[in-house]
Design a protein around this motif. Structure first.
Motif, PDB file in Angstrom:
ATOM      1  N   GLY A 192     -26.833  51.968 -11.814  1.00 24.35           N
ATOM      2  CA  GLY A 192     -26.433  52.100 -10.418  1.00 24.35           C
ATOM      3  C   GLY A 192     -26.817  50.905  -9.574  1.00 24.35           C
ATOM      4  N   ILE A 193     -26.561  49.701 -10.097  1.00 20.94           N
ATOM      5  CA  ILE A 193     -26.942  48.469  -9.399  1.00 20.94           C
ATOM      6  C   ILE A 193     -25.687  47.787  -8.860  1.00 20.94           C
ATOM      7  CG2 ILE A 193     -28.207  46.307  -9.559  1.00 20.94           C
ATOM      8  CD1 ILE A 193     -29.900  48.778 -10.191  1.00 20.94           C
ATOM      9  N   ASN A 194     -25.712  47.425  -7.591  1.00 16.52           N
ATOM     10  CA  ASN A 194     -24.607  46.709  -6.965  1.00 16.52           C
ATOM     11  C   ASN A 194     -25.078  45.307  -6.592  1.00 16.52           C
ATOM     12  OD1 ASN A 194     -22.072  46.194  -5.665  1.00 16.52           O
ATOM     13  ND2 ASN A 194     -23.034  46.646  -3.697  1.00 16.52           N
ATOM     14  N   ILE A 195     -24.474  44.295  -7.208  1.00 14.57           N
ATOM     15  CA  ILE A 195     -24.801  42.899  -6.927  1.00 14.57           C
ATOM     16  C   ILE A 195     -23.538  42.262  -6.358  1.00 14.57           C
ATOM     17  CG2 ILE A 195     -25.602  40.717  -7.894  1.00 14.57           C
ATOM     18  CD1 ILE A 195     -26.909  42.343 -10.149  1.00 14.57           C
ATOM     19  N   ALA A 196     -23.476  42.055  -5.067  1.00 14.84           N
ATOM     20  CA  ALA A 196     -22.223  41.651  -4.434  1.00 14.84           C
ATOM     21  C   ALA A 196     -22.469  40.652  -3.312  1.00 14.84           C
ATOM     22  CB  ALA A 196     -21.495  42.879  -3.875  1.00 14.84           C
ATOM     23  N   GLY A 197     -21.539  39.698  -3.207  1.00 14.80           N
ATOM     24  CA  GLY A 197     -21.538  38.776  -2.079  1.00 14.80           C
ATOM     25  C   GLY A 197     -22.729  37.843  -2.012  1.00 14.80           C
ATOM     26  N   ASN A 198     -23.347  37.555  -3.150  1.00 14.41           N
ATOM     27  CA  ASN A 198     -24.494  36.656  -3.181  1.00 14.41           C
ATOM     28  C   ASN A 198     -24.058  35.237  -3.549  1.00 14.41           C
ATOM     29  OD1 ASN A 198     -26.807  38.745  -3.012  1.00 14.41           O
ATOM     30  ND2 ASN A 198     -25.549  39.510  -4.684  1.00 14.41           N
ATOM     31  N   LEU A 199     -24.837  34.262  -3.132  1.00 14.23           N
ATOM     32  CA  LEU A 199     -24.636  32.879  -3.548  1.00 14.23           C
ATOM     33  C   LEU A 199     -25.747  32.517  -4.530  1.00 14.23           C
ATOM     34  CD1 LEU A 199     -23.554  29.995  -3.530  1.00 14.23           C
ATOM     35  CD2 LEU A 199     -24.769  29.607  -1.370  1.00 14.23           C
ATOM     36  N   PHE A 200     -25.367  32.334  -5.786  1.00 13.48           N
ATOM     37  CA  PHE A 200     -26.297  31.875  -6.810  1.00 13.48           C
ATOM     38  C   PHE A 200     -26.090  30.369  -6.965  1.00 13.48           C
ATOM     39  CE2 PHE A 200     -25.434  36.312  -7.775  1.00 13.48           C
ATOM     40  CZ  PHE A 200     -26.706  36.821  -7.926  1.00 13.48           C
ATOM     41  N   TYR A 201     -26.976  29.603  -6.390  1.00 13.47           N
ATOM     42  CA  TYR A 201     -26.799  28.163  -6.348  1.00 13.47           C
ATOM     43  C   TYR A 201     -27.350  27.539  -7.625  1.00 13.47           C
ATOM     44  CZ  TYR A 201     -26.063  23.769  -3.804  1.00 13.47           C
ATOM     45  OH  TYR A 201     -25.621  22.544  -3.400  1.00 13.47           O
ATOM     46  N   THR A 202     -27.437  26.243  -7.652  1.00  7.80           N
ATOM     47  CA  THR A 202     -27.874  25.530  -8.849  1.00  7.80           C
ATOM     48  C   THR A 202     -29.378  25.680  -9.062  1.00  7.80           C
ATOM     49  OG1 THR A 202     -28.161  23.518  -7.547  1.00  7.80           O
ATOM     50  CG2 THR A 202     -26.025  23.852  -8.625  1.00  7.80           C
ATOM     51  N   GLY A 203     -29.840  25.190 -10.223  1.00  3.58           N
ATOM     52  CA  GLY A 203     -31.257  25.175 -10.498  1.00  3.58           C
ATOM     53  C   GLY A 203     -31.751  26.283 -11.386  1.00  3.58           C
ATOM     54  N   ALA A 204     -30.837  27.023 -12.007  1.00  2.00           N
ATOM     55  CA  ALA A 204     -31.221  28.045 -12.978  1.00  2.00           C
ATOM     56  C   ALA A 204     -30.265  27.970 -14.160  1.00  2.00           C
ATOM     57  CB  ALA A 204     -31.172  29.441 -12.360  1.00  2.00           C
ATOM     58  N   MET A 205     -30.713  28.487 -15.310  1.00  2.00           N
ATOM     59  CA  MET A 205     -29.853  28.488 -16.486  1.00  2.00           C
ATOM     60  C   MET A 205     -28.707  29.477 -16.333  1.00  2.00           C
ATOM     61  SD  MET A 205     -30.812  26.186 -18.549  1.00  2.00           S
ATOM     62  CE  MET A 205     -29.898  26.697 -19.994  1.00  2.00           C
ATOM     63  N   GLN A 206     -28.992  30.666 -15.784  1.00  2.00           N
ATOM     64  CA  GLN A 206     -27.945  31.664 -15.590  1.00  2.00           C
ATOM     65  C   GLN A 206     -28.284  32.498 -14.369  1.00  2.00           C
ATOM     66  OE1 GLN A 206     -27.793  33.902 -19.213  1.00  2.00           O
ATOM     67  NE2 GLN A 206     -29.952  34.431 -19.155  1.00  2.00           N
ATOM     68  N   ALA A 207     -27.253  33.118 -13.812  1.00  4.29           N
ATOM     69  CA  ALA A 207     -27.455  33.892 -12.591  1.00  4.29           C
ATOM     70  C   ALA A 207     -28.006  35.284 -12.887  1.00  4.29           C
ATOM     71  CB  ALA A 207     -26.147  33.989 -11.815  1.00  4.29           C
ATOM     72  N   ILE A 208     -27.369  35.992 -13.832  1.00  4.68           N
ATOM     73  CA  ILE A 208     -27.702  37.400 -14.045  1.00  4.68           C
ATOM     74  C   ILE A 208     -27.797  37.669 -15.536  1.00  4.68           C
ATOM     75  CG2 ILE A 208     -26.949  39.781 -13.662  1.00  4.68           C
ATOM     76  CD1 ILE A 208     -25.259  38.642 -11.293  1.00  4.68           C
ATOM     77  N   LYS A 209     -28.844  38.343 -15.956  1.00  5.50           N
ATOM     78  CA  LYS A 209     -28.995  38.759 -17.348  1.00  5.50           C
ATOM     79  C   LYS A 209     -29.500  40.193 -17.373  1.00  5.50           C
ATOM     80  CE  LYS A 209     -30.996  37.492 -21.820  1.00  5.50           C
ATOM     81  NZ  LYS A 209     -31.506  38.841 -22.158  1.00  5.50           N
ATOM     82  N   LEU A 210     -28.654  41.102 -17.871  1.00  8.98           N
ATOM     83  CA  LEU A 210     -28.981  42.515 -17.896  1.00  8.98           C
ATOM     84  C   LEU A 210     -28.855  43.042 -19.313  1.00  8.98           C
ATOM     85  CD1 LEU A 210     -26.904  43.606 -14.755  1.00  8.98           C
ATOM     86  CD2 LEU A 210     -29.287  42.858 -14.819  1.00  8.98           C
ATOM     87  N   ASP A 211     -29.817  43.845 -19.746  1.00  6.70           N
ATOM     88  CA  ASP A 211     -29.827  44.400 -21.091  1.00  6.70           C
ATOM     89  C   ASP A 211     -29.781  45.919 -21.026  1.00  6.70           C
ATOM     90  OD1 ASP A 211     -30.142  41.807 -22.034  1.00  6.70           O
ATOM     91  OD2 ASP A 211     -32.320  41.943 -22.001  1.00  6.70           O
ATOM     92  N   LYS A 212     -28.850  46.509 -21.805  1.00  6.16           N
ATOM     93  CA  LYS A 212     -28.798  47.966 -21.981  1.00  6.16           C
ATOM     94  C   LYS A 212     -28.720  48.685 -20.634  1.00  6.16           C
ATOM     95  CE  LYS A 212     -31.859  47.318 -25.940  1.00  6.16           C
ATOM     96  NZ  LYS A 212     -33.133  47.701 -26.552  1.00  6.16           N
ATOM     97  N   VAL A 213     -27.735  48.377 -19.849  1.00  6.36           N
ATOM     98  CA  VAL A 213     -27.618  48.901 -18.495  1.00  6.36           C
ATOM     99  C   VAL A 213     -26.381  49.784 -18.376  1.00  6.36           C
ATOM    100  CG1 VAL A 213     -28.857  46.998 -17.420  1.00  6.36           C
ATOM    101  CG2 VAL A 213     -26.400  46.803 -17.794  1.00  6.36           C
ATOM    102  N   GLY A 214     -26.291  50.514 -17.288  1.00  2.00           N
ATOM    103  CA  GLY A 214     -25.126  51.356 -17.029  1.00  2.00           C
ATOM    104  C   GLY A 214     -24.826  51.416 -15.549  1.00  2.00           C
ATOM    105  N   GLY A 215     -23.528  51.530 -15.214  1.00  2.00           N
ATOM    106  CA  GLY A 215     -23.144  51.657 -13.821  1.00  2.00           C
ATOM    107  C   GLY A 215     -23.474  50.436 -13.005  1.00  2.00           C
TER     108      GLY A 215
END
Length: 527
Positions: A286-309
């Motif tokens: 039940g996670i909502n990730i919306a309208g964000n600015l993921f700028y430079t300086g990281a390898m990846q923006a989002i990493k989720l394991d075994k999630v739902g909804g």
């Protein structure tokens, strides 16, 4: 000393100011403190709207004033006439033991006073422990404080089972931990700035219905944590920067992360902006990730394991890897990823500057730990709406690639779709980036091959023809339509040619002629 029958004026011994005192009854030997005094045969109480910490002898002179402030908190514990205390005119107050807040319905106004422990003294500044509900320390607002220390010392606030807690308009310059909240409901954090902080906040053990807005986190430390059955939270309009500007989710549900700014500065320290840890069978849902600015300086923006909804929509992503959502089909009972909506995101991947990973390794995909490819089909991945910006060809190697649903049980035959391109009745292999596989074969020196392309359209329909060999050399030809009434006429203009091949178009087919050396050639046509 001017007097009336009921009101007298007394000068305060610390501030030198005169305050009014009201007669409230006969003298009582059990009371004689800052707020209540015995004078003659009568008991008087101080008349005020806001309690001044200076009445208890707090000077802000660089000495440890924990004792005076704890005496203040003890004196007002059962005095409901005191609903606000303020640090008037004090620049820097040192406390080297914890200030225990033992009652609620209270405003603590720092008035831009600096309050901190001595350098490298690791304590909790404010503590609220309402776990047995005997103190009723709810509805507390701590505001307008400045605090700072080293990143190995000091927690500003630790609260247990405190409801309607508010921390607003504070600035922190260096600290080990900002807020440690356990089993707190209806917490509001607004207009808070963390600079050089090791960890901004930790919400855990049923800290629910929190609202974090207009907060900035900047520091080289560790991520903030939302863990252990923490539900119903909102994080919006915040800025998360450097290594401490990350979020960890574990056993977290119903979290809204919207309209925030993320920047990492250093890929060696910032692998992922939002990640799960210890994931196990939809412990993050039940996670909502919306309208964000993921700028430079990281390898990846989002990493989720075994999630739902999970809904990831409308974000701008500028990292090398956009998103990675994994299941683990090696553990069929404890792995899952269901109801994923990854849609409408703008990913402009940035080459790695810290560890030298090339753009060709960039990715955004839903996958499996053990497969490590863009495999969207296992049953724990369904249903999924996944609309990537680019699926790179490196993830679609030889063989069928499952894009539909597999069997729910091993005894049932698998059902899957092989992605194909179909135009005018002709099918061929295709990639999700809108190109078709024209040919793949070993060419002898000067060998020619005619390939029918009529089913795929002409004129503005045709695009770029890309070819490469097994050594990594490539050629690029751009379709140029003739300006006349015949839609099928035109030619492929050579842009780059490291292969020594020639391309001739002839009304619905092309002739590919190899150069003077044998080589394996593979061609893709953008349509």
């Amino acid at each position: 000393m001017p007097t009336t029958d009921e009101i007298i004026l007394l000068s305060d011994e610390f501030t030198g100011l005169e305050y009014s005192w009201r007669k409230i009854g006969p003298a009582d030997s059990s009371v004689n403190n800052v707020l209540t005094k015995n004078i003659g045969n009568f008991k008087y109480e101080r008349i005020f709207e806001v309690a001044d910490v200076r009445w208890w002898g707090v000077k802000g002179d660089g000495t440890d004033e924990s004792a005076a402030l704890n005496q203040l908190l003890l004196d007002i514990k059962d005095n409901k006439k005191v609903n606000e205390i303020a640090f008037y005119g004090l620049e820097h107050v040192i406390v080297n033991s914890t200030l225990n807040i033992e009652r609620g319905d209270l405003i603590i106004d720092g008035k831009n006073c600096v309050i901190s422990s001595s350098v490298d003294t690791d304590i909790v500044i404010f503590s609220i422990d309402n776990s047995n509900n005997s103190k009723g320390a709810n509805n507390i607002n701590i505001k307008n404080f400045i605090s700072g220390n080293t990143i190995t010392a000091q927690t500003f606030l630790k609260a247990v089972s405190s409801h309607y807690l508010r921390i607003t308009d504070c600035r922190f310059d260096g600290m080990k931990l900002g807020f440690d909240l356990s089993d707190c409901y209806f917490t509001k954090i607004n207009s808070v700035y963390f600079q050089s902080v090791y960890q901004a906040f930790k919400f855990h053990d049923a800290t629910n219905a929190f609202n974090v807005t207009n907060m900035k986190v900047h520091g080289a430390g560790i991520p903030s944590e939302i863990v252990r059955t923490t539900t119903g939270g909102n994080i919006s309009g915040c800025s998360f920067e450097d290594a401490s500007g990350r979020l960890i989710l574990d056993r977290a549900f119903g979290i809204n992360i919207t309209g925030n700014y993320f920047e990492g500065y250093n890929e060696n320290k910032v692998d992922t902006y939002i990640a799960t840890v210890n994931a196990n069978y939809e412990d993050v849902a039940g996670i909502n990730i919306a309208g964000n600015l993921f700028y430079t300086g990281a390898m990846q923006a989002i990493k989720l394991d075994k999630v739902g909804g999970i809904s990831i929509t409308g974000n701008y992503i500028g990292t090398l890897h956009a998103v990675r959502i994994n299941a683990d089909k090696s553990d069929m009972f404890q792995s899952t990823q269901k109801n994923i909506n990854y849609n409408g995101n703008a990913w402009r991947y940035t080459p790695s500057t810290q560890v030298g990973i090339p753009v060709s390794d960039a990715a955004e995909f839903v996958g499996d730990f053990d497969v490590d490819r863009a495999n969207i089909s296992p049953e724990w991945n369904v249903p999924i709406i996944f609309t990537p910006q680019v699926f790179h060809g490196r993830y679609f190697e030889d063989g069928d690639h499952q894009l539909g649903a597999t069997a729910i049980e091993s005894a049932v035959a698998a059902n899957f779709m092989t992605h194909t391109w179909q135009t005018n009745g002709k099918k061929t292999e295709a990639y999700l980036n809108g190109s078709i596989n024209l040919l793949a074969k070993e060419f002898a020196a000067n060998e020619s091959l005619v390939v029918d392309i009529e089913p795929f359209g002409f004129g503005s329909t045709l695009g770029t023809l890309m070819m490469h060999n097994s050594s990594g050399q490539f050629a690029q030809f751009l379709w140029q339509r003739n300006i006349n009434s015949t839609a099928k006429t035109g030619y492929f203009k050579e842009i780059v040619n490291e292969l020594g091949v020639s391309i001739v178009h002839n009304n619905g087919s092309i002739s590919v002629t190899n150069g003077g050396a044998s080589q394996y050639l593979k061609a893709e046509l953008k349509v």
